[in-house]
Write a protein that holds these residues in place. Structure first.
Motif, PDB file in Angstrom:
ATOM      1  N   ASN A 151       0.818  -1.216   0.000  1.00 57.24           N
ATOM      2  CA  ASN A 151       0.000   0.000   0.000  1.00 57.24           C
ATOM      3  C   ASN A 151       0.851   1.266   0.000  1.00 57.24           C
ATOM      4  OD1 ASN A 151      -2.462  -1.360  -0.051  1.00 57.24           O
ATOM      5  ND2 ASN A 151      -2.541  -1.555   2.181  1.00 57.24           N
ATOM      6  N   PHE A 152       1.952   1.261   0.747  1.00 59.77           N
ATOM      7  CA  PHE A 152       2.816   2.441   0.764  1.00 59.77           C
ATOM      8  C   PHE A 152       3.578   2.588  -0.555  1.00 59.77           C
ATOM      9  CE2 PHE A 152       2.330   2.516   5.445  1.00 59.77           C
ATOM     10  CZ  PHE A 152       2.045   3.860   5.593  1.00 59.77           C
ATOM     11  N   ARG A 153       3.982   1.491  -1.165  1.00 61.02           N
ATOM     12  CA  ARG A 153       4.624   1.581  -2.480  1.00 61.02           C
ATOM     13  C   ARG A 153       3.657   2.171  -3.503  1.00 61.02           C
ATOM     14  NH1 ARG A 153       7.781  -4.260  -3.165  1.00 61.02           N
ATOM     15  NH2 ARG A 153       9.649  -3.724  -1.917  1.00 61.02           N
ATOM     16  N   LYS A 154       2.417   1.700  -3.461  1.00 58.06           N
ATOM     17  CA  LYS A 154       1.401   2.195  -4.383  1.00 58.06           C
ATOM     18  C   LYS A 154       1.170   3.692  -4.170  1.00 58.06           C
ATOM     19  CE  LYS A 154      -3.447   1.407  -5.664  1.00 58.06           C
ATOM     20  NZ  LYS A 154      -4.676   0.628  -5.339  1.00 58.06           N
ATOM     21  N   CYS A 155       1.119   4.125  -2.916  1.00 57.88           N
ATOM     22  CA  CYS A 155       0.886   5.531  -2.604  1.00 57.88           C
ATOM     23  C   CYS A 155       2.069   6.399  -3.048  1.00 57.88           C
ATOM     24  CB  CYS A 155       0.654   5.696  -1.101  1.00 57.88           C
ATOM     25  SG  CYS A 155       0.339   7.401  -0.592  1.00 57.88           S
ATOM     26  N   VAL A 156       3.283   5.973  -2.746  1.00 55.09           N
ATOM     27  CA  VAL A 156       4.478   6.738  -3.119  1.00 55.09           C
ATOM     28  C   VAL A 156       4.617   6.807  -4.637  1.00 55.09           C
ATOM     29  CG1 VAL A 156       7.009   6.716  -3.065  1.00 55.09           C
ATOM     30  CG2 VAL A 156       5.712   6.325  -0.962  1.00 55.09           C
ATOM     31  N   ASP A 157       4.338   5.712  -5.327  1.00 57.58           N
ATOM     32  CA  ASP A 157       4.385   5.730  -6.796  1.00 57.58           C
ATOM     33  C   ASP A 157       3.412   6.759  -7.354  1.00 57.58           C
ATOM     34  OD1 ASP A 157       6.259   3.750  -6.740  1.00 57.58           O
ATOM     35  OD2 ASP A 157       4.917   2.131  -7.371  1.00 57.58           O
ATOM     36  N   PHE A 158       2.231   6.842  -6.750  1.00 53.77           N
ATOM     37  CA  PHE A 158       1.230   7.808  -7.204  1.00 53.77           C
ATOM     38  C   PHE A 158       1.661   9.242  -6.911  1.00 53.77           C
ATOM     39  CE2 PHE A 158      -2.376  10.423  -5.627  1.00 53.77           C
ATOM     40  CZ  PHE A 158      -2.967  10.713  -6.851  1.00 53.77           C
ATOM     41  N   VAL A 159       2.086   9.493  -5.685  1.00 52.65           N
ATOM     42  CA  VAL A 159       2.416  10.855  -5.260  1.00 52.65           C
ATOM     43  C   VAL A 159       3.626  11.406  -6.013  1.00 52.65           C
ATOM     44  CG1 VAL A 159       3.247  12.233  -3.303  1.00 52.65           C
ATOM     45  CG2 VAL A 159       1.370  10.615  -2.972  1.00 52.65           C
ATOM     46  N   TYR A 160       4.627  10.533  -6.285  1.00 52.92           N
ATOM     47  CA  TYR A 160       5.879  11.005  -6.901  1.00 52.92           C
ATOM     48  C   TYR A 160       6.068  10.520  -8.347  1.00 52.92           C
ATOM     49  CZ  TYR A 160       7.159  12.707  -2.299  1.00 52.92           C
ATOM     50  OH  TYR A 160       7.178  13.393  -1.111  1.00 52.92           O
ATOM     51  N   ASN A 161       4.985  10.005  -8.962  1.00 49.70           N
ATOM     52  CA  ASN A 161       5.024   9.612 -10.381  1.00 49.70           C
ATOM     53  C   ASN A 161       6.158   8.629 -10.681  1.00 49.70           C
ATOM     54  OD1 ASN A 161       4.314  12.939 -10.506  1.00 49.70           O
ATOM     55  ND2 ASN A 161       2.847  11.530 -11.421  1.00 49.70           N
ATOM     56  N   LEU A 162       6.168   7.521  -9.958  1.00 47.02           N
ATOM     57  CA  LEU A 162       7.218   6.521 -10.121  1.00 47.02           C
ATOM     58  C   LEU A 162       6.679   5.258 -10.775  1.00 47.02           C
ATOM     59  CD1 LEU A 162       8.947   6.839  -6.618  1.00 47.02           C
ATOM     60  CD2 LEU A 162       9.641   7.911  -8.763  1.00 47.02           C
ATOM     61  N   ASN A 163       7.597   4.494 -11.342  1.00 47.67           N
ATOM     62  CA  ASN A 163       7.276   3.168 -11.892  1.00 47.67           C
ATOM     63  C   ASN A 163       6.102   3.202 -12.867  1.00 47.67           C
ATOM     64  OD1 ASN A 163       9.328   1.920 -10.310  1.00 47.67           O
ATOM     65  ND2 ASN A 163       7.976   2.001  -8.536  1.00 47.67           N
ATOM     66  N   GLU A 166       1.697   8.053 -13.968  1.00 46.76           N
ATOM     67  CA  GLU A 166       1.710   9.461 -14.375  1.00 46.76           C
ATOM     68  C   GLU A 166       0.370  10.149 -14.098  1.00 46.76           C
ATOM     69  OE1 GLU A 166       3.104   9.971 -18.330  1.00 46.76           O
ATOM     70  OE2 GLU A 166       5.075   9.114 -17.906  1.00 46.76           O
ATOM     71  N   GLU A 167      -0.429   9.572 -13.224  1.00 47.36           N
ATOM     72  CA  GLU A 167      -1.721  10.158 -12.871  1.00 47.36           C
ATOM     73  C   GLU A 167      -1.526  11.502 -12.169  1.00 47.36           C
ATOM     74  OE1 GLU A 167      -5.831   8.686 -10.614  1.00 47.36           O
ATOM     75  OE2 GLU A 167      -3.998   7.472 -10.540  1.00 47.36           O
ATOM     76  N   LEU A 168      -2.162  12.550 -12.675  1.00 45.64           N
ATOM     77  CA  LEU A 168      -2.044  13.912 -12.126  1.00 45.64           C
ATOM     78  C   LEU A 168      -0.574  14.319 -12.014  1.00 45.64           C
ATOM     79  CD1 LEU A 168      -4.734  13.633  -9.298  1.00 45.64           C
ATOM     80  CD2 LEU A 168      -5.009  14.645 -11.557  1.00 45.64           C
ATOM     81  N   LYS A 169       0.163  14.057 -13.063  1.00 49.60           N
ATOM     82  CA  LYS A 169       1.622  14.235 -13.054  1.00 49.60           C
ATOM     83  C   LYS A 169       2.045  15.662 -12.742  1.00 49.60           C
ATOM     84  CE  LYS A 169       5.760  13.238 -15.785  1.00 49.60           C
ATOM     85  NZ  LYS A 169       6.287  12.679 -17.069  1.00 49.60           N
ATOM     86  N   GLU A 170       1.265  16.644 -13.148  1.00 50.42           N
ATOM     87  CA  GLU A 170       1.661  18.039 -12.971  1.00 50.42           C
ATOM     88  C   GLU A 170       1.291  18.600 -11.599  1.00 50.42           C
ATOM     89  OE1 GLU A 170       3.557  19.330 -15.261  1.00 50.42           O
ATOM     90  OE2 GLU A 170       3.320  17.471 -16.407  1.00 50.42           O
ATOM     91  N   SER A 171       0.591  17.845 -10.804  1.00 54.33           N
ATOM     92  CA  SER A 171       0.173  18.337  -9.485  1.00 54.33           C
ATOM     93  C   SER A 171       1.277  18.169  -8.452  1.00 54.33           C
ATOM     94  CB  SER A 171      -1.076  17.601  -9.005  1.00 54.33           C
ATOM     95  OG  SER A 171      -2.166  17.849  -9.869  1.00 54.33           O
ATOM     96  N   PHE A 177      -1.182  13.805  -2.282  1.00 50.98           N
ATOM     97  CA  PHE A 177      -1.217  12.986  -1.072  1.00 50.98           C
ATOM     98  C   PHE A 177      -2.481  13.258  -0.267  1.00 50.98           C
ATOM     99  CE2 PHE A 177      -0.035  12.528   3.484  1.00 50.98           C
ATOM    100  CZ  PHE A 177       0.096  11.150   3.509  1.00 50.98           C
ATOM    101  N   ILE A 178      -2.743  14.519   0.000  1.00 52.52           N
ATOM    102  CA  ILE A 178      -3.913  14.876   0.807  1.00 52.52           C
ATOM    103  C   ILE A 178      -5.204  14.484   0.096  1.00 52.52           C
ATOM    104  CG2 ILE A 178      -5.200  16.806   1.808  1.00 52.52           C
ATOM    105  CD1 ILE A 178      -2.463  18.199   2.204  1.00 52.52           C
ATOM    106  N   ALA A 179      -5.292  14.774  -1.213  1.00 56.47           N
ATOM    107  CA  ALA A 179      -6.501  14.432  -1.967  1.00 56.47           C
ATOM    108  C   ALA A 179      -6.746  12.932  -1.986  1.00 56.47           C
ATOM    109  CB  ALA A 179      -6.389  14.970  -3.394  1.00 56.47           C
TER     110      ALA A 179
END
Length: 367
Positions: A151-163, A166-171, A177-179
């Motif tokens: 779950n933390f890997r999934k969250c960090v990948d989302f927040v920092y555009n990793l792996n 690229e969802e909401l890449k410009e945010s 994270f908060i959203a």
């Protein structure tokens, strides 16, 4: 209101942060098994050292692995965000890997619900007895560990555009994270419960500053009113909650990203620049990915740029001639002159002062 432990304690996990110095501090008891400490008493902190074969022996007694008490005054110090990074990179596939990549650093205080009889004894008579209990805790908590790591890997990948994410890449990372927590975009939101915040108070500073005179301490505060830092401390009995705190603090208080190393694939926080490609995390061969990645890049450049490949061939040939020349000083002097001039030509090319064709022509004419 709950208070911090004032004296050495044998239970609990406490963590706090210094954003300015980019460090995080935690205090928890650890077993003296493959673990020793390097104390920096002058700066009121310590670092953990991993030993391959280390089982603490108490003087004049049988071999034991005592549960080393912790203190708030001398906490363990790490890079800001390192507990999160270590969780993301940990190998939980078996007990030995789990211990060597994570639990030797943080102990078992954050797995209270999986500990037999709700506590580990303070001392074990032999190594086998301690290992039996630790392995049992690992086996009972394996599913939980795997879930929170995922779950933390999934969250960090989302927040920092990793792996590939690229969802909401410009945010901004903090916004994403908060959203994601508010909308339950990932399961990390459920880890924000069961966290206690112990508010810092001036009365808690006595152990560290109480030996100074009123006059001297007043003068220090006149120079810098933040001389005595006020820092809230977080505590929980659940690993997921503490890792959540680290991630939340890092996202909100750091302008550095979390990245994926282009050499080993592990998560890391750049130590200096945001555009760093390789981590400096420990590796079994003792060489950092930063060092190995630079060599790999250089090798790829040799393969792609004929001029650099010709330089390497000529360098190796001239070097061997000098080595076999039985201390021929003229040959050595000529080699040093050629090397210096060739490297200046390469430097001109890298700085855009010469083209690749010009560099290649010079290398061919001066082999």
């Amino acid at each position: 209101m709950r208070k911090l432990p004032q004296y050495p304690f044998n239970e609990g996990f406490y963590i706090w942060f210094d954003v300015d110095s980019k460090e995080e501090y935690y205090s928890t008891p650890l077993y003296m098994y493959k673990t020793d400490f390097n104390d920096d008493l002058e700066n009121f902190k310590r670092k953990i050292i991993q030993e391959k074969n280390f089982y603490k022996k108490k003087p004049s007694q049988k071999d034991t692995a005592p549960k080393h008490p912790a203190t708030i005054l001398y906490p363990f110090a790490e890079q800001f965000g390192r507990l999160l990074i270590n969780l993301l990179n940990a190998d939980f596939s078996n007990f030995n890997n789990a211990y060597n990549t994570f639990f030797y650093l943080y102990g078992f205080e954050l797995l209270k619900e999986y500990i037999p009889d709700k506590e580990l004894m303070n001392t074990y008579s032999n190594e086998e007895e301690l290992l039996k209990i630790m392995k049992r805790v690992y086996e009972d908590s394996y599913g939980y560990l795997s879930d929170i790591q995922y779950n933390f890997r999934k969250c960090v990948d989302f927040v920092y555009n990793l792996n590939g994410n690229e969802e909401l890449k410009e945010s901004k990372p903090s916004s994403k994270f908060i959203a994601s927590l508010v909308t339950h975009h990932n399961d990390v939101y459920s880890y924000s419960n069961d966290i206690e915040v112990i508010l810092d108070t001036y009365s808690d500073k006595y152990l560290k500053y109480g030996n100074q005179s009123l006059e001297n301490l007043t003068k220090e505060l006149d120079k810098n009113d933040s001389f005595i830092p006020m820092t809230n401390v977080y505590t929980s009995e659940k690993l997921s909650n503490i890792v959540f705190v680290v991630l939340e603090q890092f996202v909100k208080n750091s302008n550095l990203p979390i990245k994926s190393c282009q050499y080993c694939g592990r998560y890391f926080v750049p130590s200096v620049r945001q555009d760093e490609l390789y981590c400096d995390l420990p590796s079994e061969d003792g060489k950092s990915c930063r060092e190995k990645g630079a060599k790999q890049t250089y090798k790829k450049n040799l393969e792609k740029i004929p001029a650099l490949l010709e330089y390497r061939k000529a360098y190796q040939k001239k070097f061997m001639e000098v080595a076999r020349s039985d201390n021929n000083k003229k040959l050595k002097k000529d080699f040093d002159s050629w090397k210096k001039l060739a490297q200046s030509k390469i430097r001109d090319y890298k700085q855009g002062k010469a083209t690749e064709d010009e560099l290649y022509k010079w290398m061919m004419e001066n082999k």
